[in-house]
Design a protein around this motif. Sequence first.
Motif, PDB file in Angstrom:
ATOM      1  N   ASP A 157      -1.750  35.406  34.442  1.00 36.36           N
ATOM      2  CA  ASP A 157      -2.081  36.792  34.134  1.00 36.36           C
ATOM      3  C   ASP A 157      -3.154  36.871  33.048  1.00 36.36           C
ATOM      4  O   ASP A 157      -4.009  37.758  33.081  1.00 36.36           O
TER       5      ASP A 157
ATOM      6  N   ASP B  19     -11.023  40.525  34.330  1.00 37.65           N
ATOM      7  CA  ASP B  19     -11.076  41.982  34.467  1.00 37.65           C
ATOM      8  C   ASP B  19     -11.751  42.631  33.262  1.00 37.65           C
ATOM      9  O   ASP B  19     -12.418  43.665  33.396  1.00 37.65           O
TER      10      ASP B  19
ATOM     11  N   ARG C  19      -6.624  38.899  33.508  1.00 35.34           N
ATOM     12  CA  ARG C  19      -7.032  39.937  32.560  1.00 35.34           C
ATOM     13  C   ARG C  19      -8.363  39.604  31.884  1.00 35.34           C
ATOM     14  O   ARG C  19      -9.162  40.492  31.603  1.00 35.34           O
TER      15      ARG C  19
END
Length: 441
Positions: free
Chosen positions: A344, A351, A348
Amino acid sequence: MTLLPFPELTDPGNTDPSVDHAIQAIVGGASTDATCSTDLAEGPWTFDSRPGYGPGSSMGDVIPTGSPRQGELPVEYREADEADLDARIRAAKATLGDRVVVLGHFYQREEVVQHADYVGDSFQLANAALDRPEAEAIVFCGVHFMAETADLLSRPEQSVILPNLAAGCSMADMADIDQVEDCWEQLADVLGPLDVADDSGRMPVIPVTYMNSSAAIKGFVGRHGGIVCTSSNAETVLEWAFERGHRVLFFPDQHLGRNTAKAMGVALEQMPMWNPRRPLGGSSAEQIVDSRVILWHGFCSVHRRFTVGQIEQARAEHPGVRVIVHPECPMEVVDAADEAGSTDYIRRAIDAATEPTTFAIGTEINLVRRLAAQYPQHEIFCLDPVVCPCSTMYRIHPGYLAWVLEELVAGRVVNQISVAAGVATPARVALERMLAAKPRA
C-alpha cells in the motif's frame, strides 16, 4: 473502514495489466519477454493434484507434507473462456448481493481483482473482514493464512471461503508450530522463565509474528504476550514489543524483521538468525543474551528475486529513476533502493507523485503491471525483468472464483476455512493487538 478497488482504466491505450495475458504471449511466441516457468500458462487445476506450490516464484520451495490440496474443479469451469467466466462471476455476485463480499489481495491476477469488493494488502484486508458484518460469506482471494485471519476476525455465522485450497504460502510454511515451540523452550534454557517479568516490568522475549503465518503460530503469539504485524505496521509493532520486552523473537520473515529493526537503530550484531534445524538456532548463548531481535530463518521467494544488480541496471538505463522496494527484500536491496514500504505504501507513493516519474518497483508483478496501467503519466516497471508471479496467489483463477460463487447461489458452501476454537481464542488476542497498532500515515 472502507477500502475502494483500484481506479478503473480510463485510457483504452493503457498497457494491459494482465500477467496471464503477458505469460500467454511469451509462451505463444508473441512476446520476447521471459517468464520463470512456461507452466504458468496452464490452468492452476493442472497442478492441484501434485505436491508443491506450483509454478512461479515459490516453485523451488519445499512444501510440508500434508499441506492442503484442492479437489478437482468441475470441467465446465476448466473449459470456460475468460469472457464466460467474467460473465458468470458478475451474474453470481449480482444474485448474491450483500450476502457475499469478495476480498482481493494486491498480488492477485487482474482477472480476479476486477471482481473484488475490497482490494488491499494483508493489513487492510484484515480490517475489511470486519467491515461487512451483514455478509453471510467472505470469499478471500488471497492465500490460506489470510483466509484463516478473516475467519478469526469475522462473525461466527459468517463463512470464509478460499477459492483454491492449494493457495498456501511458502514463507508461512517456513515456521511451523512445533519448530516455534521448540525454539521457545531453548530460549528459556538460556534466558530463564520467559513468562516472568524483571524488576522493570519487561519480559525476556516478546514473540512477534508476521501476518504471513498460520493461525497456530498466531495462537502461540497470543498465548505468550505477543502480537502480529504486517509490512504496514511492523515498526509500530516492534516499538510496542520493545516497550514490553528486552528482545523480540520475529518470525517467519527474516528480511522484514531485519530491515525494520535496522531502520529503528538496532545493530546487526544484535539480530542473530534462528535456524530451526540447529541447536540454539545456530547462535551461541551469549549471542542470544545480547540480542535485541532474534530473526527466524524464513523469506519470501517473490522478494528474494530482487537484487542490487537489478537496481544498478535500472539506474543506468533510466537516469533519475525512483526505486521503491518491499521490506521483504534482502537488506542490501532495501539499502540500495530509494525507499522501502508495504504494497500500500508503494501504491500511495505512485499516486502522490505530481510530476511524470519513472518508477522501478521491487514487489510482485501483478501489482506492478496494474499500477503501470493505472498511472500512464508515469513509467512504471518491475525491477525483475522475468515475469514470475507469486506461485500461490496465482493459484486463484477466475474459474475457482466462479465455482465458489455459483455454489453459494445454489446454497452450498465449499472450501470453507475454519480455525479451531483452541487456536482461535489466543490468535484473536494477537490480531486485536495488531489492529490497534496503527501504522504511521
